[in-house]
Design a protein around this motif. Structure first.
Motif, PDB file in Angstrom:
ATOM      1  N   THR A 143       0.841  -1.196   0.000  1.00 32.16           N
ATOM      2  CA  THR A 143       0.000   0.000   0.000  1.00 32.16           C
ATOM      3  C   THR A 143       0.875   1.244   0.000  1.00 32.16           C
ATOM      4  OG1 THR A 143      -0.060   0.174   2.403  1.00 32.16           O
ATOM      5  CG2 THR A 143      -1.780  -1.137   1.380  1.00 32.16           C
ATOM      6  N   SER A 144       0.253   2.375  -0.299  1.00 36.33           N
ATOM      7  CA  SER A 144       0.974   3.635  -0.176  1.00 36.33           C
ATOM      8  C   SER A 144       0.210   4.585   0.730  1.00 36.33           C
ATOM      9  CB  SER A 144       1.208   4.264  -1.548  1.00 36.33           C
ATOM     10  OG  SER A 144      -0.012   4.432  -2.217  1.00 36.33           O
ATOM     11  N   GLN A 145      -1.081   4.763   0.480  1.00 39.11           N
ATOM     12  CA  GLN A 145      -1.865   5.716   1.278  1.00 39.11           C
ATOM     13  C   GLN A 145      -2.231   5.122   2.634  1.00 39.11           C
ATOM     14  OE1 GLN A 145      -5.248   7.554  -0.542  1.00 39.11           O
ATOM     15  NE2 GLN A 145      -4.382   7.367  -2.579  1.00 39.11           N
ATOM     16  N   THR A 146      -2.000   5.871   3.668  1.00 36.91           N
ATOM     17  CA  THR A 146      -2.283   5.419   5.025  1.00 36.91           C
ATOM     18  C   THR A 146      -3.761   5.082   5.210  1.00 36.91           C
ATOM     19  OG1 THR A 146      -0.524   6.857   5.767  1.00 36.91           O
ATOM     20  CG2 THR A 146      -1.982   5.996   7.456  1.00 36.91           C
ATOM     21  N   LEU A 147      -4.653   5.947   4.722  1.00 34.66           N
ATOM     22  CA  LEU A 147      -6.076   5.714   4.920  1.00 34.66           C
ATOM     23  C   LEU A 147      -6.547   4.481   4.150  1.00 34.66           C
ATOM     24  CD1 LEU A 147      -8.455   6.729   6.481  1.00 34.66           C
ATOM     25  CD2 LEU A 147      -8.996   8.284   4.625  1.00 34.66           C
ATOM     26  N   ALA A 148      -6.066   4.321   2.921  1.00 32.91           N
ATOM     27  CA  ALA A 148      -6.428   3.135   2.141  1.00 32.91           C
ATOM     28  C   ALA A 148      -5.945   1.879   2.864  1.00 32.91           C
ATOM     29  CB  ALA A 148      -5.831   3.210   0.736  1.00 32.91           C
ATOM     30  N   ARG A 149      -4.772   1.949   3.470  1.00 34.82           N
ATOM     31  CA  ARG A 149      -4.256   0.800   4.218  1.00 34.82           C
ATOM     32  C   ARG A 149      -5.144   0.502   5.417  1.00 34.82           C
ATOM     33  NH1 ARG A 149       1.760  -0.566   6.483  1.00 34.82           N
ATOM     34  NH2 ARG A 149       1.077  -1.941   8.144  1.00 34.82           N
ATOM     35  N   MET A 150      -5.573   1.535   6.124  1.00 36.12           N
ATOM     36  CA  MET A 150      -6.456   1.332   7.272  1.00 36.12           C
ATOM     37  C   MET A 150      -7.755   0.669   6.814  1.00 36.12           C
ATOM     38  SD  MET A 150      -5.615   4.846   9.422  1.00 36.12           S
ATOM     39  CE  MET A 150      -7.311   5.113   9.805  1.00 36.12           C
ATOM     40  N   GLN A 151      -8.246   1.076   5.633  1.00 38.30           N
ATOM     41  CA  GLN A 151      -9.478   0.483   5.118  1.00 38.30           C
ATOM     42  C   GLN A 151      -9.274  -0.999   4.798  1.00 38.30           C
ATOM     43  OE1 GLN A 151     -10.761   3.080   1.874  1.00 38.30           O
ATOM     44  NE2 GLN A 151     -12.253   3.984   3.260  1.00 38.30           N
ATOM     45  N   ALA A 196      -9.715  -6.925   5.823  1.00 35.54           N
ATOM     46  CA  ALA A 196      -8.987  -8.197   5.892  1.00 35.54           C
ATOM     47  C   ALA A 196      -8.722  -8.648   7.324  1.00 35.54           C
ATOM     48  CB  ALA A 196      -7.665  -8.067   5.130  1.00 35.54           C
ATOM     49  N   GLU A 197      -9.513  -8.164   8.268  1.00 37.07           N
ATOM     50  CA  GLU A 197      -9.257  -8.498   9.667  1.00 37.07           C
ATOM     51  C   GLU A 197      -9.271 -10.015   9.889  1.00 37.07           C
ATOM     52  OE1 GLU A 197     -12.375  -6.743  12.027  1.00 37.07           O
ATOM     53  OE2 GLU A 197     -13.904  -7.424  10.631  1.00 37.07           O
ATOM     54  N   ARG A 198      -8.517 -10.443  10.878  1.00 38.83           N
ATOM     55  CA  ARG A 198      -8.414 -11.849  11.261  1.00 38.83           C
ATOM     56  C   ARG A 198      -7.901 -12.744  10.138  1.00 38.83           C
ATOM     57  NH1 ARG A 198     -13.125  -9.934  12.930  1.00 38.83           N
ATOM     58  NH2 ARG A 198     -14.355 -11.108  11.438  1.00 38.83           N
ATOM     59  N   ARG A 199      -6.990 -12.247   9.338  1.00 46.02           N
ATOM     60  CA  ARG A 199      -6.367 -13.050   8.278  1.00 46.02           C
ATOM     61  C   ARG A 199      -4.860 -13.013   8.472  1.00 46.02           C
ATOM     62  NH1 ARG A 199      -9.295 -13.075   3.577  1.00 46.02           N
ATOM     63  NH2 ARG A 199      -7.824 -14.646   2.911  1.00 46.02           N
ATOM     64  N   ASP A 200      -4.146 -13.969   7.881  1.00 46.70           N
ATOM     65  CA  ASP A 200      -2.683 -13.936   7.931  1.00 46.70           C
ATOM     66  C   ASP A 200      -2.215 -12.979   6.843  1.00 46.70           C
ATOM     67  OD1 ASP A 200      -0.019 -14.333   8.334  1.00 46.70           O
ATOM     68  OD2 ASP A 200       0.001 -16.430   7.693  1.00 46.70           O
ATOM     69  N   VAL A 201      -2.161 -11.704   7.206  1.00 48.81           N
ATOM     70  CA  VAL A 201      -1.839 -10.648   6.248  1.00 48.81           C
ATOM     71  C   VAL A 201      -0.626  -9.880   6.745  1.00 48.81           C
ATOM     72  CG1 VAL A 201      -2.683  -8.539   5.134  1.00 48.81           C
ATOM     73  CG2 VAL A 201      -4.280 -10.388   5.621  1.00 48.81           C
ATOM     74  N   GLN A 202       0.272  -9.559   5.826  1.00 51.04           N
ATOM     75  CA  GLN A 202       1.424  -8.710   6.143  1.00 51.04           C
ATOM     76  C   GLN A 202       1.343  -7.504   5.207  1.00 51.04           C
ATOM     77  OE1 GLN A 202       3.636  -9.719   8.593  1.00 51.04           O
ATOM     78  NE2 GLN A 202       4.586  -7.714   8.456  1.00 51.04           N
ATOM     79  N   TYR A 203       1.643  -6.320   5.734  1.00 52.12           N
ATOM     80  CA  TYR A 203       1.577  -5.090   4.931  1.00 52.12           C
ATOM     81  C   TYR A 203       2.970  -4.585   4.613  1.00 52.12           C
ATOM     82  CZ  TYR A 203      -3.282  -5.305   6.175  1.00 52.12           C
ATOM     83  OH  TYR A 203      -4.563  -5.744   6.321  1.00 52.12           O
ATOM     84  N   PHE A 204       3.123  -4.061   3.406  1.00 54.38           N
ATOM     85  CA  PHE A 204       4.396  -3.536   2.944  1.00 54.38           C
ATOM     86  C   PHE A 204       4.163  -2.191   2.287  1.00 54.38           C
ATOM     87  CE2 PHE A 204       4.617  -8.094   3.015  1.00 54.38           C
ATOM     88  CZ  PHE A 204       5.870  -8.371   3.539  1.00 54.38           C
ATOM     89  N   GLU A 215       9.633  -7.049  -2.130  1.00 56.86           N
ATOM     90  CA  GLU A 215       9.801  -7.413  -0.721  1.00 56.86           C
ATOM     91  C   GLU A 215       8.606  -8.238  -0.241  1.00 56.86           C
ATOM     92  OE1 GLU A 215      10.109  -5.219   3.670  1.00 56.86           O
ATOM     93  OE2 GLU A 215       9.837  -4.013   1.862  1.00 56.86           O
ATOM     94  N   ALA A 216       7.416  -7.843  -0.651  1.00 57.25           N
ATOM     95  CA  ALA A 216       6.197  -8.553  -0.255  1.00 57.25           C
ATOM     96  C   ALA A 216       6.203  -9.964  -0.853  1.00 57.25           C
ATOM     97  CB  ALA A 216       4.967  -7.780  -0.737  1.00 57.25           C
TER      98      ALA A 216
END
Length: 126
Positions: A91-99, A104-112, A118-119
C-alpha cells in the motif's frame, strides 16, 4: 482512464501457487463483482488444494473507498472457499491501508510499503 476508474489485473502462477493482484481506482459493487469473477478464474489455474495458495496484492494506486465498497471487499475476502493461506499487501496511502486492514481483519496478512518485490519475498519464504 482517470484515477477514479476501477482497474485490476489478476494473474496466477501455478508453479508457485501464487495469485498476483494489481488493483487501483475507486470501486462500486459491479466492479467488485467483476473483480471476484476474475479472481475465481485465476484460482482455477492453481494446482494446490483449497486455501493453500498465496496472494500478493499491489494496491498502491487504490483510492479511498466508500463504506459500501469496503463491505463488498470484506465479503469477497471472507469467502472461506477462496481464502489465501497468506496475503502480502503493498500500500501507499495510510487511509487506504487502514481500510484494507478493516476488510482483511483476522487473516494472515502482512503489509508492505514500497516495491512489491519485498512482499513477494515474504510470501514465498512461507
Amino acid at each position: 482512464m482517470n484515477g477514479m476508474t476501477p482497474r485490476f489485473t489478476i494473474t496466477a502462477d501455478p508453479t508457485l501457487n501464487l495469485v498476483t493482484i494489481v488493483i487501483g481506482g475507486f470501486f462500486a459493487q459491479p466492479a467488485i463483482d467483476a473483480f471476484e469473477r476474475e479472481r475465481d478464474v485465476a484460482h482455477r489455474k492453481l494446482r494446490c488444494g483449497p486455501n493453500q495458495h498465496l496472494t500478493l496484492v499491489d494496491m498502491r494506486e487504490m483510492l479511498i473507498q466508500s463504506q459500501e465498497a469496503i463491505a463488498g471487499f470484506q465479503r469477497v475476502l471472507n469467502n472461506h472457499a477462496t481464502k489465501s493461506k497468506r496475503i502480502a499487501i503493498v500500500t501507499s496511502q495510510t487511509l487506504a491501508r487502514m481500510q484494507v486492514e478493516r476488510a482483511a481483519e483476522r487473516r494472515d496478512v502482512q503489509y508492505f510499503s514500497g516495491e512489491p518485490a519485498e512482499a513477494r519475498e515474504w510470501l514465498l519464504a512461507g
